[in-house]
Scaffold this motif. Structure first.
Motif, PDB file in Angstrom:
ATOM      1  N   THR A  11     -20.067 -24.373  69.542  1.00 27.30           N
ATOM      2  CA  THR A  11     -18.993 -23.742  69.370  1.00 27.30           C
ATOM      3  C   THR A  11     -17.786 -23.826  70.388  1.00 27.30           C
ATOM      4  O   THR A  11     -16.659 -23.282  70.286  1.00 27.30           O
ATOM      5  N   GLY A  12     -18.192 -24.530  71.335  1.00 27.81           N
ATOM      6  CA  GLY A  12     -17.262 -24.925  72.512  1.00 27.81           C
ATOM      7  C   GLY A  12     -17.976 -25.668  73.838  1.00 27.81           C
ATOM      8  O   GLY A  12     -18.899 -26.297  73.345  1.00 27.81           O
ATOM      9  N   ASP A  18     -20.674 -20.471  75.002  1.00 31.53           N
ATOM     10  CA  ASP A  18     -20.889 -21.096  73.773  1.00 31.53           C
ATOM     11  C   ASP A  18     -22.278 -21.284  73.201  1.00 31.53           C
ATOM     12  O   ASP A  18     -23.330 -21.123  73.948  1.00 31.53           O
ATOM     13  N   ALA A  19     -22.290 -21.575  71.866  1.00 37.60           N
ATOM     14  CA  ALA A  19     -23.699 -21.997  71.211  1.00 37.60           C
ATOM     15  C   ALA A  19     -23.816 -22.947  70.418  1.00 37.60           C
ATOM     16  O   ALA A  19     -22.693 -23.646  69.982  1.00 37.60           O
ATOM     17  N   VAL A  20     -25.178 -23.608  70.162  1.00 39.36           N
ATOM     18  CA  VAL A  20     -25.283 -24.670  69.321  1.00 39.36           C
ATOM     19  C   VAL A  20     -25.271 -24.023  68.141  1.00 39.36           C
ATOM     20  O   VAL A  20     -25.688 -23.147  67.613  1.00 39.36           O
ATOM     21  N   VAL A  21     -24.631 -25.187  67.028  1.00 36.94           N
ATOM     22  CA  VAL A  21     -24.462 -24.876  65.631  1.00 36.94           C
ATOM     23  C   VAL A  21     -25.229 -25.877  65.015  1.00 36.94           C
ATOM     24  O   VAL A  21     -25.264 -25.647  63.760  1.00 36.94           O
ATOM     25  N   PRO A  45     -25.256 -19.367  65.355  1.00 38.11           N
ATOM     26  CA  PRO A  45     -25.066 -19.024  66.849  1.00 38.11           C
ATOM     27  C   PRO A  45     -24.929 -17.699  66.998  1.00 38.11           C
ATOM     28  O   PRO A  45     -24.462 -16.717  66.282  1.00 38.11           O
ATOM     29  N   MET A  46     -25.672 -17.180  68.205  1.00 36.04           N
ATOM     30  CA  MET A  46     -25.835 -15.956  68.697  1.00 36.04           C
ATOM     31  C   MET A  46     -25.603 -15.717  69.999  1.00 36.04           C
ATOM     32  O   MET A  46     -25.541 -16.830  70.856  1.00 36.04           O
ATOM     33  N   GLY A  47     -24.849 -14.686  70.327  1.00 35.71           N
ATOM     34  CA  GLY A  47     -24.684 -14.417  71.881  1.00 35.71           C
ATOM     35  C   GLY A  47     -25.837 -13.993  72.504  1.00 35.71           C
ATOM     36  O   GLY A  47     -27.155 -13.940  72.088  1.00 35.71           O
ATOM     37  N   GLU A  48     -25.825 -13.818  74.123  1.00 32.82           N
ATOM     38  CA  GLU A  48     -26.961 -13.557  74.535  1.00 32.82           C
ATOM     39  C   GLU A  48     -27.565 -12.219  74.257  1.00 32.82           C
ATOM     40  O   GLU A  48     -28.693 -12.000  74.512  1.00 32.82           O
TER      41      GLU A  48
END
Length: 180
Positions: A11-12, A18-21, A45-48
């Motif tokens: 995602t960035g 950022d996260a892996v997609v 993708p999920m946040g911490e």
């Protein structure tokens, strides 16, 4: 020679924010790309804190992975143990290994796992050695230099990039007369 060539779409640019997609990988055994030994999955993708992360539109324009595409995909805590098992005790290869390994280390740490491949090889570094007078070493330019083609729709998708990276890796090793 037994390596796993892998690529991530994210995602960035920040492994911490950022996260892996998407993860794509293929095994190279004794100098041959083993297309039957591949790993490919989208990742939700999920946040911490466990909240879903959205894929920014400007990033979606690059890799084409939309929020709808990952809505029902497995999350990194579900995917990562499986991917680590696929890698096993192999060395890994990526185009700009620092980027991909940085994301793998950060995600492994968040999942209580360890990203510690046997060795890490970078096709950007190999390209710099093979073409020291050239300034650009991105995957598109390297593919053109080596006469490699991306599958239709394959550029900036993990498995499409992995296919070209694996071919580039083998050609660069041959050009440099290096064994890995």
């Amino acid at each position: 020679m037994n390596v796993v060539v892998f690529d991530l779409e994210t995602t960035g640019l920040s492994p911490e924010r950022d996260a892996v997609v998407e993860i794509g990988a293929v095994r190279v055994v004794n100098g041959r790309i083993e297309e039957t030994q591949k790993y490919e999955t989208l990742v939700r993708p999920m946040g911490e804190s466990g909240q879903p992360l959205l894929i920014p539109w400007r990033v979606e324009r690059i890799h084409g992975i939309s929020n709808e595409m990952v809505r029902h995909a497995p999350t990194m805590p579900e995917v990562l143990p499986e991917f680590l098992e696929f890698v096993g005790d192999s060395a890994v290869v990526a185009h700009n290994i620092g980027f991909d390994s940085g994301f793998m280390r950060a995600n492994a740490r968040r999942c209580g796992l360890v990203w510690q491949p046997a060795a890490e090889y970078c096709t950007v570094q190999l390209s710099r050695r093979a073409f020291p007078r050239e300034r650009a070493h991105n995957l598109t330019v390297l593919a053109e230099r080596l006469g490699l083609n991306f599958a239709p729709g394959g550029r900036h998708r993990s498995y499409g990039d992995v296919q070209v990276t694996a071919q580039a890796y083998l050609r660069l090793l041959d050009m440099l007369k290096v064994g890995a």
